[in-house]
Design a protein around this motif. Structure first.
Motif, PDB file in Angstrom:
ATOM      1  N   GLN A 272      28.981   2.964 -17.595  1.00 41.34           N
ATOM      2  CA  GLN A 272      27.886   1.983 -17.606  1.00 41.34           C
ATOM      3  C   GLN A 272      28.107   0.928 -18.675  1.00 41.34           C
ATOM      4  O   GLN A 272      27.799  -0.258 -18.465  1.00 41.34           O
ATOM      5  CB  GLN A 272      26.561   2.707 -17.821  1.00 41.34           C
ATOM      6  CG  GLN A 272      26.157   3.591 -16.649  1.00 41.34           C
ATOM      7  CD  GLN A 272      24.941   4.446 -16.957  1.00 41.34           C
ATOM      8  OE1 GLN A 272      24.568   4.643 -18.124  1.00 41.34           O
ATOM      9  NE2 GLN A 272      24.301   4.965 -15.919  1.00 41.34           N
ATOM     10  N   LEU A 273      28.637   1.327 -19.815  1.00 43.11           N
ATOM     11  CA  LEU A 273      28.955   0.352 -20.863  1.00 43.11           C
ATOM     12  C   LEU A 273      30.051  -0.594 -20.392  1.00 43.11           C
ATOM     13  O   LEU A 273      29.960  -1.817 -20.611  1.00 43.11           O
ATOM     14  CB  LEU A 273      29.380   1.087 -22.134  1.00 43.11           C
ATOM     15  CG  LEU A 273      29.880   0.215 -23.290  1.00 43.11           C
ATOM     16  CD1 LEU A 273      28.821  -0.798 -23.705  1.00 43.11           C
ATOM     17  CD2 LEU A 273      30.295   1.085 -24.476  1.00 43.11           C
ATOM     18  N   ALA A 274      31.079  -0.062 -19.755  1.00 43.78           N
ATOM     19  CA  ALA A 274      32.149  -0.914 -19.248  1.00 43.78           C
ATOM     20  C   ALA A 274      31.605  -1.907 -18.220  1.00 43.78           C
ATOM     21  O   ALA A 274      31.961  -3.091 -18.234  1.00 43.78           O
ATOM     22  CB  ALA A 274      33.252  -0.061 -18.625  1.00 43.78           C
ATOM     23  N   THR A 275      30.729  -1.459 -17.343  1.00 43.14           N
ATOM     24  CA  THR A 275      30.147  -2.345 -16.338  1.00 43.14           C
ATOM     25  C   THR A 275      29.291  -3.426 -16.991  1.00 43.14           C
ATOM     26  O   THR A 275      29.310  -4.584 -16.563  1.00 43.14           O
ATOM     27  CB  THR A 275      29.303  -1.532 -15.346  1.00 43.14           C
ATOM     28  OG1 THR A 275      30.133  -0.529 -14.732  1.00 43.14           O
ATOM     29  CG2 THR A 275      28.715  -2.421 -14.268  1.00 43.14           C
ATOM     30  N   ALA A 276      28.531  -3.064 -18.017  1.00 45.75           N
ATOM     31  CA  ALA A 276      27.706  -4.058 -18.713  1.00 45.75           C
ATOM     32  C   ALA A 276      28.571  -5.129 -19.365  1.00 45.75           C
ATOM     33  O   ALA A 276      28.176  -6.298 -19.438  1.00 45.75           O
ATOM     34  CB  ALA A 276      26.832  -3.373 -19.765  1.00 45.75           C
ATOM     35  N   ILE A 277      29.746  -4.748 -19.830  1.00 49.53           N
ATOM     36  CA  ILE A 277      30.655  -5.720 -20.449  1.00 49.53           C
ATOM     37  C   ILE A 277      31.287  -6.627 -19.403  1.00 49.53           C
ATOM     38  O   ILE A 277      31.450  -7.831 -19.611  1.00 49.53           O
ATOM     39  CB  ILE A 277      31.753  -4.978 -21.239  1.00 49.53           C
ATOM     40  CG1 ILE A 277      31.119  -4.212 -22.406  1.00 49.53           C
ATOM     41  CG2 ILE A 277      32.806  -5.959 -21.757  1.00 49.53           C
ATOM     42  CD1 ILE A 277      32.077  -3.259 -23.096  1.00 49.53           C
ATOM     43  N   PRO A 280      35.905  -2.809 -15.205  1.00 51.56           N
ATOM     44  CA  PRO A 280      35.730  -1.710 -14.243  1.00 51.56           C
ATOM     45  C   PRO A 280      35.244  -0.456 -14.967  1.00 51.56           C
ATOM     46  O   PRO A 280      35.541  -0.239 -16.142  1.00 51.56           O
ATOM     47  CB  PRO A 280      37.134  -1.520 -13.665  1.00 51.56           C
ATOM     48  CG  PRO A 280      37.855  -2.792 -13.960  1.00 51.56           C
ATOM     49  CD  PRO A 280      37.277  -3.328 -15.220  1.00 51.56           C
ATOM     50  N   ALA A 281      34.494   0.380 -14.249  1.00 51.69           N
ATOM     51  CA  ALA A 281      33.920   1.568 -14.882  1.00 51.69           C
ATOM     52  C   ALA A 281      34.986   2.541 -15.352  1.00 51.69           C
ATOM     53  O   ALA A 281      34.735   3.343 -16.264  1.00 51.69           O
ATOM     54  CB  ALA A 281      32.958   2.271 -13.911  1.00 51.69           C
ATOM     55  N   ASN A 282      36.169   2.499 -14.757  1.00 51.16           N
ATOM     56  CA  ASN A 282      37.224   3.432 -15.135  1.00 51.16           C
ATOM     57  C   ASN A 282      38.154   2.875 -16.210  1.00 51.16           C
ATOM     58  O   ASN A 282      39.240   3.403 -16.424  1.00 51.16           O
ATOM     59  CB  ASN A 282      38.043   3.825 -13.906  1.00 51.16           C
ATOM     60  CG  ASN A 282      38.721   2.621 -13.257  1.00 51.16           C
ATOM     61  OD1 ASN A 282      38.386   1.480 -13.545  1.00 51.16           O
ATOM     62  ND2 ASN A 282      39.672   2.877 -12.383  1.00 51.16           N
TER      63      ASN A 282
END
Length: 517
Positions: A272-277, A280-282
């Motif tokens: 979720q943090l990666a998506t907010a930035i 990609p989530a992975n």
């Protein structure tokens, strides 16, 4: 062949040369081959064949029709400049990256740029319209002259000018409508940045909170295993029963189950943090640990001051105000359409003719020009102009009502976020006190149980209370950071990256209630 014969037979009574008939035949044959498509279906002849035959049936898209991913679909990863720090990124670095690559802010920015271009296009009506017209023809023109058949060339060049002189404010209203649309788009872009500056810190601290929950669960598991060993030792000594061992083992299994769930939550929150930035989530990365100490100084502003700040500075509220002004401009534009328009027109050009009429040479070469005024008076257009005024009036009232609703929503957001922060600050202090008491209670209960002065129920209750106290402390620490980010977002102020690490919150309980009256 039958159709071809009919076509040719239809031209048999027309004085067309044989070569012309052959050309018509070739055109017809080419058109027929295009329709047949050499056995392939064409969308213009059978469009239903290019979609599913039933609502519940999947349409098999041909492989060559499947589009490759567009360049914009390729998600960016950790930039090269941050690659050495990818396992200890801090909040400032994550925010800086998000502001550069997040697609939401990118889309809002492009929409603002499009609105700026639209405003520029709307202001084009303040300038005259100039067009150039170049025409030419040649051949046998039987209808060109009453003297006979004209053979030769004919050319014409002209430049036309049209300028709107008066339309009773319609032009100005159209430009104002576009300007307010630009203002709203810019505020929406600012709001997207505000959302980003809230979402990334909240996801960041939620991720840290889940990692802290894992640490708390691991500590609780160690204590549960200690309690289990104590029950097993007492059973071996003959002073306890198998029931005590089973209860302690069940408690350890429950703690182990919570640990598994918390480890999974860590992975989810990192995605979720990666998506907010905007990653990609992975994406493979990790963050630096949050500061251990939380400064809890006094917050100077009360809710009234914060609400006034939000009403002045919230970008989405400013966008709603721009929407009202946009509706007012649209109403003025619709009302101006009921009035006449005065337009100035003019043209200057040159006409040239070079040919023969009935065997005689004919040449002409002369300039021409004209100018004038046109008054367009709307008399009747099927009540459309009147209904557009009604539509604009209703849309304006709707925008005003939406503005009032947005103002109420902003006030509610600030009110809720303010007291959530204060509640979280108080919960941090209370949770720390509760954790100390729970640790002491568990230590005493464990010692009493080992000495035979307490039963297993007392020991497991103290152990559960200690695990809950750890979880509550983690939750309170996470909440104070995330709720502060929500408060800054509700106010509409900018959120520096370091401000979340240097919170300034009130330590006094209930001191703001009197200030708000």
């Amino acid at each position: 062949m039958k159709w071809s014969w009919v076509i040719m037979n239809g031209f048999s009574n027309v004085p067309v040369p044989r070569l012309g008939k052959l050309m018509v035949l070739c055109l017809f044959l080419g058109w027929a081959m295009a329709l047949t498509g050499c056995g392939k279906k064409l969308p213009e002849t059978d469009p239903k064949g290019f979609a599913s035959s039933a609502p519940g049936k999947v349409y098999q898209v041909p492989d060559e029709k499947n589009p490759n991913p567009l360049p914009d679909e390729k998600e960016p990863g950790v930039p090269e400049s941050l690659a050495p720090l990818r396992d200890k990124l801090n909040l400032a670095q994550l925010l800086d990256t998000a502001l550069q690559i997040n697609p939401t802010t990118q889309a809002a920015w492009e929409q603002a740029r499009a609105a700026a271009a639209e405003w520029g296009a709307a202001r084009g009506t303040y300038y005259p319209t100039v067009t150039a017209d170049v025409r030419g023809s040649g051949g046998n023109l039987s209808q060109s002259s009453s003297l006979g058949l004209f053979r030769g060339v004919f050319g014409e060049i002209g430049i036309g000018l049209s300028y709107l002189l008066l339309d009773f404010g319609g032009r100005e209203a159209s430009a104002e409508w576009a300007r307010q649309a630009l203002i709203a788009a810019n505020w929406n872009h600012n709001q997207s940045i505000q959302d980003l500056l809230r979402n990334v810190p909240q996801a960041y601290y939620q991720y840290l909170g889940n990692k802290a929950r894992v640490d708390a669960s691991e500590a609780s598991l160690k204590e549960a295993l200690t309690s289990l060993r104590s029950t097993e030792q007492r059973k071996q000594a003959g002073v306890s029963t198998i029931a005590d061992v089973l209860q302690a083992r069940a408690k350890a299994d429950q703690v182990r189950l919570d640990l598994v769930a918390n480890r999974g939550a860590v992975q989810v929150s990192r995605g979720q943090l990666a998506t907010a930035i905007g990653w990609p989530a992975n994406t493979s990365f990790d963050v630096a640990e949050a500061p251990e100490e939380i400064p809890l100084d006094r917050m100077e502003q009360n809710t009234r001051d914060l609400i006034d700040l939000a009403v002045r500075g919230r970008p989405d509220l400013a966008a709603a105000r721009a929407a009202v002004r946009q509706g007012e401009a649209e109403l003025r534009k619709s009302e101006s359409d009921l009035w006449p328009k005065l337009i100035a027109t003019g043209n200057v050009g040159w006409t040239g003719v070079d040919g023969k009429i009935s065997g005689l040479d004919f040449r002409d070469n002369e300039p021409n020009y004209y100018g004038g005024l046109a008054l367009q008076i709307p008399i009747f257009e099927g009540f459309s102009l009147t209904n557009r005024v009604r539509q604009a009036t209703a849309s304006l009232e709707s925008a005003r009502a939406s503005l009032r609703a947005k103002e109420e929503s902003v006030i509610a957001d600030v009110w809720t976020a303010y007291y959530t922060v204060h509640t979280a600050a108080q919960q941090v202090e209370s949770s720390e006190t509760l954790l100390v008491s729970s640790e002491e209670s568990y230590a005493v209960s464990l010692a009493r149980y080992r000495a035979g002065a307490a039963d297993v129920v007392e020991l497991l209750n103290a152990q559960s209370q200690l695990a809950a106290a750890r979880a509550q402390k983690v939750e309170a620490r996470t909440s104070i950071f995330t709720s502060y980010a929500e408060l800054v977002h509700a106010i509409g102020a900018k959120l520096p990256a370091d401000s979340l690490n240097e919170l300034s919150l009130s330590k006094e309980k209930g001191d703001s209630s009197s200030d708000d009256q």
